[in-house]
Design an enzyme around this catalytic site. Structure first.
Site, PDB file in Angstrom:
ATOM      1  N   THR A 172       0.843  -1.199   0.000  1.00  0.00           N
ATOM      2  CA  THR A 172       0.000   0.000   0.000  1.00  0.00           C
ATOM      3  C   THR A 172       0.879   1.250   0.000  1.00  0.00           C
ATOM      4  O   THR A 172       2.060   1.199   0.345  1.00  0.00           O
ATOM      5  CB  THR A 172      -0.904   0.044   1.239  1.00  0.00           C
ATOM      6  OG1 THR A 172      -0.090   0.140   2.421  1.00  0.00           O
ATOM      7  CG2 THR A 172      -1.777  -1.195   1.322  1.00  0.00           C
ATOM      8  N   ASP A 173       0.273   2.369  -0.402  1.00  0.00           N
ATOM      9  CA  ASP A 173       0.990   3.642  -0.356  1.00  0.00           C
ATOM     10  C   ASP A 173       0.182   4.638   0.470  1.00  0.00           C
ATOM     11  O   ASP A 173      -0.876   4.299   1.000  1.00  0.00           O
ATOM     12  CB  ASP A 173       1.257   4.157  -1.782  1.00  0.00           C
ATOM     13  CG  ASP A 173      -0.024   4.394  -2.572  1.00  0.00           C
ATOM     14  OD1 ASP A 173      -1.058   4.767  -1.982  1.00  0.00           O
ATOM     15  OD2 ASP A 173       0.014   4.225  -3.805  1.00  0.00           O
ATOM     16  N   SER A 174       0.683   5.850   0.582  1.00  0.00           N
ATOM     17  CA  SER A 174       0.033   6.789   1.494  1.00  0.00           C
ATOM     18  C   SER A 174      -1.287   7.342   0.944  1.00  0.00           C
ATOM     19  O   SER A 174      -1.959   8.112   1.628  1.00  0.00           O
ATOM     20  CB  SER A 174       0.988   7.908   1.908  1.00  0.00           C
ATOM     21  OG  SER A 174       1.411   8.638   0.790  1.00  0.00           O
TER      22      SER A 174
END
Lengths: 140, 140, 140, 140
Positions: free
Chosen positions: B16-18
């Site tokens: 996942t990313d921000s």
């Protein structure tokens, strides 16, 4: 107004795979690095804290011509090829000296983010759209 | 002869990313996982130790329809859409239940690897080609 | 109450590096996968949407004994070695059959997250703490 | 002779996770980037093509003090704290301005690589050892 950007980078060890070259998925990370650097050059962050719009990718592609290897220095050139109400499209070229390594495209969409709701496409805010323009000759 | 494969996977936190969703580059890793699982189902490894041929990607693309989030369970379906003398093309669909998340394509080329020489495209060895066939209806 | 978990996994191609083995940083991802699977076994998600506490790592370590290579099947065993008011410590062993590949530790802290404020350590919520206990013999 | 190096870097989007900060595993990649830059400063590549020795990590650790977020600029300072016949140990500090973000250690071992044989620890070649020395005060 900004329409293109060039980034110089070196291949890191963790980007290589056991075929001895950069893993193909990393090229999309290189293109994204160049994109975000272009936004910074335009005085913007693509993901400032607390923003109510975001810019996920909706369509990407890449063709690979030559491998990149550990510690190779290379350039990523990105330029804007289309700006629509809700999307921006970029073309990218990764090169090492005069050798073309890979070429790709990214299309991003502007989406409104509300906690607990699905993302929904929305117009690019005018203060963002005003910073970018299609690169000369990009429609060829 | 194998022509398709389905892989079930769960989103890992580091994918996942921000923006709170799986980073777009990871979808190519999911497609590759499904491809390699399909090769194993065909009794093959795509990269056995000491092999003198390899299968780098020459062209890939992905369209993103919905986000994937941490701990989502999803499926990656891959099927062969074309086999040529030196290349294989796959179509992939990432889905979560009945929801289509992303769809992509990968084209790989068979290359001969010799220490200190550039990679050179070569015919897919017959013992590998014999294990695969184009999926029914893939030419539609 | 849960105190340990074992995860079986296969090495993916993108986890290898040009030394022909899994990149050392990926072992921390394997340990985290096992941790999150243990939380799920305890009926919990370590990062549910909208949670007001999170669990960042505060201290980690790993020793590497043998390499892992592409397509190797391996196990990650994690067990809780200490639970304090604000932290949990795990010990992990990565093994391939009877061969010990790597061993590591992770300490996570419970932090309160408030938009625009720095993270602050806080007591582990009792409904979470109630699901875990230190593994038998882990204090040896 | 080289004994320390400082690298300036910016956080890339794909290094963040859905907790909104750099994933803890990426700090080991930052340390490795600094290490390899230090080797280049010493006139060396840590992994030249065709090398018969390699330098896998045998022991690593990291403590995390503050988060790094998307687009943060930070420094990675690495210095050699010990050189033995077959191993080198580094200490690393990641900082953002005056704020200490993380601190870690890496120990690498020199191994001989022979096709089809297990890696075996060996003395660091003298032409490599001659380029490095322990940093002043590193034994404190």
């Amino acid at each position: 107004m900004v329409s293109e950007h060039r980034l110089r980078r070196r291949v890191q060890f963790y980007e290589t795979d056991s075929a001895g070259m950069v893993h193909f998925s990393c090229f999309f990370r290189y293109m994204e690095e160049a994109e975000h650097a272009m936004w910074r050059e335009a005085g913007l962050s693509i993901a400032p804290e607390g923003a109510d719009v975001g810019f996920p990718r909706v369509s990407v592609a890449c063709e690979y011509h030559r491998p990149l290897r550990f510690e190779d220095e290379f350039d990523v050139s990105i330029r804007i090829t289309a700006i629509a109400d809700k999307t921006i499209t970029y073309a990218c070229v990764v090169s090492k000296g005069d050798t073309r390594i890979a070429s790709g495209t990214l299309t991003i969409a502007c989406v409104r983010k509300r906690e607990g709701e699905p993302m929904k496409a929305t117009s690019i805010p005018p203060e963002i759209a005003a910073r970018f323009q299609v690169a000369v000759g990009a429609d060829r």
